[in-house]
Design an enzyme around this catalytic site. Structure first.
Site, mmCIF file in Angstrom:
data_model
loop_
_atom_site.group_PDB
_atom_site.id
_atom_site.type_symbol
_atom_site.label_atom_id
_atom_site.label_comp_id
_atom_site.label_asym_id
_atom_site.label_seq_id
_atom_site.Cartn_x
_atom_site.Cartn_y
_atom_site.Cartn_z
ATOM 1 N N ASP A 107 -42.585 12.672 -7.792
ATOM 2 C CA ASP A 107 -43.469 13.849 -7.782
ATOM 3 C C ASP A 107 -44.946 13.495 -7.881
ATOM 4 O OD1 ASP A 107 -41.563 15.925 -7.521
ATOM 5 O OD2 ASP A 107 -40.964 15.602 -9.599
ATOM 6 N N ASP A 132 -37.144 17.243 -1.669
ATOM 7 C CA ASP A 132 -38.483 17.614 -2.151
ATOM 8 C C ASP A 132 -39.519 16.534 -1.827
ATOM 9 O OD1 ASP A 132 -36.169 18.305 -3.617
ATOM 10 O OD2 ASP A 132 -37.313 19.131 -5.271
ATOM 11 N N GLY A 144 -23.852 12.900 -0.665
ATOM 12 C CA GLY A 144 -24.856 13.910 -0.953
ATOM 13 C C GLY A 144 -24.410 14.747 -2.131
ATOM 14 N N THR A 180 -26.078 17.903 -5.267
ATOM 15 C CA THR A 180 -27.199 18.791 -5.577
ATOM 16 C C THR A 180 -27.668 18.557 -6.997
ATOM 17 O OG1 THR A 180 -28.026 21.040 -5.299
ATOM 18 C CG2 THR A 180 -25.941 20.802 -6.508
ATOM 19 N N ARG A 184 -34.770 26.366 -1.895
ATOM 20 C CA ARG A 184 -36.068 25.681 -1.944
ATOM 21 C C ARG A 184 -35.978 24.315 -1.278
ATOM 22 N NH1 ARG A 184 -37.295 26.732 -6.775
ATOM 23 N NH2 ARG A 184 -37.285 24.760 -7.909
ATOM 24 N N TRP A 208 -38.427 22.957 1.477
ATOM 25 C CA TRP A 208 -39.129 21.658 1.436
ATOM 26 C C TRP A 208 -38.875 20.904 2.747
ATOM 27 C CZ3 TRP A 208 -42.524 22.274 -1.997
ATOM 28 C CH2 TRP A 208 -42.292 22.484 -3.363
HETATM 29 N N1 GLY Z 1 -39.433 19.612 -6.846
HETATM 30 C C1 GLY Z 1 -38.694 20.303 -7.833
HETATM 31 C C2 GLY Z 1 -38.386 21.694 -7.483
HETATM 32 O O1 GLY Z 1 -38.600 22.127 -6.365
HETATM 33 O O2 GLY Z 1 -37.934 22.387 -8.344
#
Ligand code: GLY
Length: 391
Positions: free
Chosen positions: A110, A171, A229, A231, A243, A247
């Site tokens: 991040d 993300d 894969g 989650t 989300r 992304w």
């Molecule tokens: N990157 C973490 C989220 O989207 O919650």
């Protein structure tokens, strides 16, 4: 296998009102009013990731999200030219410096969210050399998370932790621009190669054949072989976290801007169709795309705002003759109008109500989330003027 392109729902083919200057000006002014109301409280601390009872608690160096506050301040400065936003954003550089000096919460991909929105933008917009130095230090840390055998940036945690090695997440598509930026600044092509390879691996393994996405995927760091894969924040390993899909839409579109790889906007288009085809009647996604109206699941307004930014970036890259341009513009209009009419958080901290941070961990559910606010504002800026992305 190459992911499929679903036929886009016919509901996007009906012409929608454009988001004209008057509409955008109103929405931007309301957004600035909310930021102004928060400004005095967040000059040396940051709003937390999620609001609680209508207010963001104040935090510092605890999450992946602090950059969204400085990001909003720089957007506000760009829109208004008012130095009160710049002053606070520049003051908060101390926190980003201390974070690096003391290695606080930096064992994460991040770093892009944090330093693109606090330092790269400060450098680009004002020539702040201290911000440039901090962003380059963050880029080097991000680069060290790249494993050349697996070809991916490790999402979270200690690089020596076998349980976390070789795990990438969707993300990170929004974090690799920090490496592309650093490659351009320094001439170090290793940064570009790592970022490009990570995006290629994300396209190959995070996107399923039906153009939905895994949130995360593991590769073996010794052999480079794909493992599985799963989650982290979605409903299940086989569902599609809304989300994460957003992304992907946005990050693959941005990937084209950085690499010139024409496969990436086409991939973004496929993810977009999957996403848009699963939107409910008011065009604001449930927090996982597996849900339908009968499930009565919460929305994730932040994913909706991210998808609009992704669509806007995709539109920049598609030829003017692309037959689906009008449909994508209709989708933007529908999502933005519904967000504004039904989810804008007048008189509270936070711009968009009804986001979901992490349902499984009971975090930030059905409340404003800071990145949702940022991407709402970014969407308005993108749609109202020519704007150079921070990504
Ligand atoms: N990157 C973490 C989220 O989207 O919650």
């Amino acid at each position: 296998m190459i992911p499929i392109l679903e036929t886009l729902d016919s509901r996007y083919l009906t012409a929608q009102p454009v988001l004209d200057k008057a509409w955008l000006d109103t929405a931007i002014n309301e957004t600035l009013a909310s930021i102004d109301a928060m400004l005095p409280r967040f000059t040396d601390t940051f709003p937390a990731a999620s609001a609680h009872e209508g207010r963001y608690p104040a935090v510092e160096k605890v999450d992946w999200t602090e950059g969204f506050w400085t990001g909003m301040l720089w957007l506000a400065w760009e829109v208004t030219g008012d130095d009160k936003y710049r002053k606070v954003a520049e003051g908060l550089l101390d926190s980003f410096e201390e974070r690096l000096d003391k290695q606080i919460k930096v064992d994460t991909h991040d770093l892009g969210f944090l330093y693109l929105l606090s330092c790269v933008n400060a450098w680009r917009l004002t020539g702040n050399t201290r911000a440039r130095t901090l962003a380059l230090r963050a880029a080097e840390l991000l680069y060290r998370r790249f494993n050349a055998t697996a070809g991916v940036i490790q999402a979270w945690g200690d690089l020596n932790d076998p349980a976390r090695q070789g795990r990438m997440i969707i993300d990170c598509n929004l974090n690799v621009p920090l490496l592309f930026w650093a490659a351009n600044e320094t001439g170090n092509d290793d940064y570009r190669q790592a970022a490009t390879r990570h995006l290629q691996q994300a396209a190959r393994y995070l996107v399923r054949n039906d153009a939905s996405t895994f949130h995360t995927f593991y590769l073996d760091i010794h052999s480079g072989q794909p493992l599985r894969g799963d989650t982290h924040q979605g409903f299940s390993d086989s569902s599609c976290w809304a989300r994460g899909q957003a992304w992907g839409i946005y990050g693959f579109a941005l990937g084209y801007a950085h690499t010139g790889d024409t496969a990436l906007p086409e991939l973004s288009r496929k993810l977009t169709h999957y996403f848009l085809n699963r939107l409910p009647e008011d065009y604001v996604c449930y927090w996982d795309l597996i849900f339908t109206a009968q499930d009565k699941a919460y929305r994730d307004t932040s994913a909706a705002a991210i998808s609009v930014c992704g669509l806007a970036e995709l539109l920049k890259q598609l030829p003017l003759t692309d037959p689906l341009r009008p449909a994508y513009l209709n989708a933007i209009s529908l999502i933005m109008r519904h967000l504004h009419a039904d989810y804008f958080a007048h008189n509270e901290d936070g711009l968009l109500r009804e986001g979901v941070y992490n349902f499984g961990r009971d975090m930030g559910i059905n409340v404003p989330n800071l990145w949702g606010d940022f991407f709402w504002f970014e969407a308005l800026v993108r749609l109202s003027r020519v704007w150079t992305p921070y990504w």
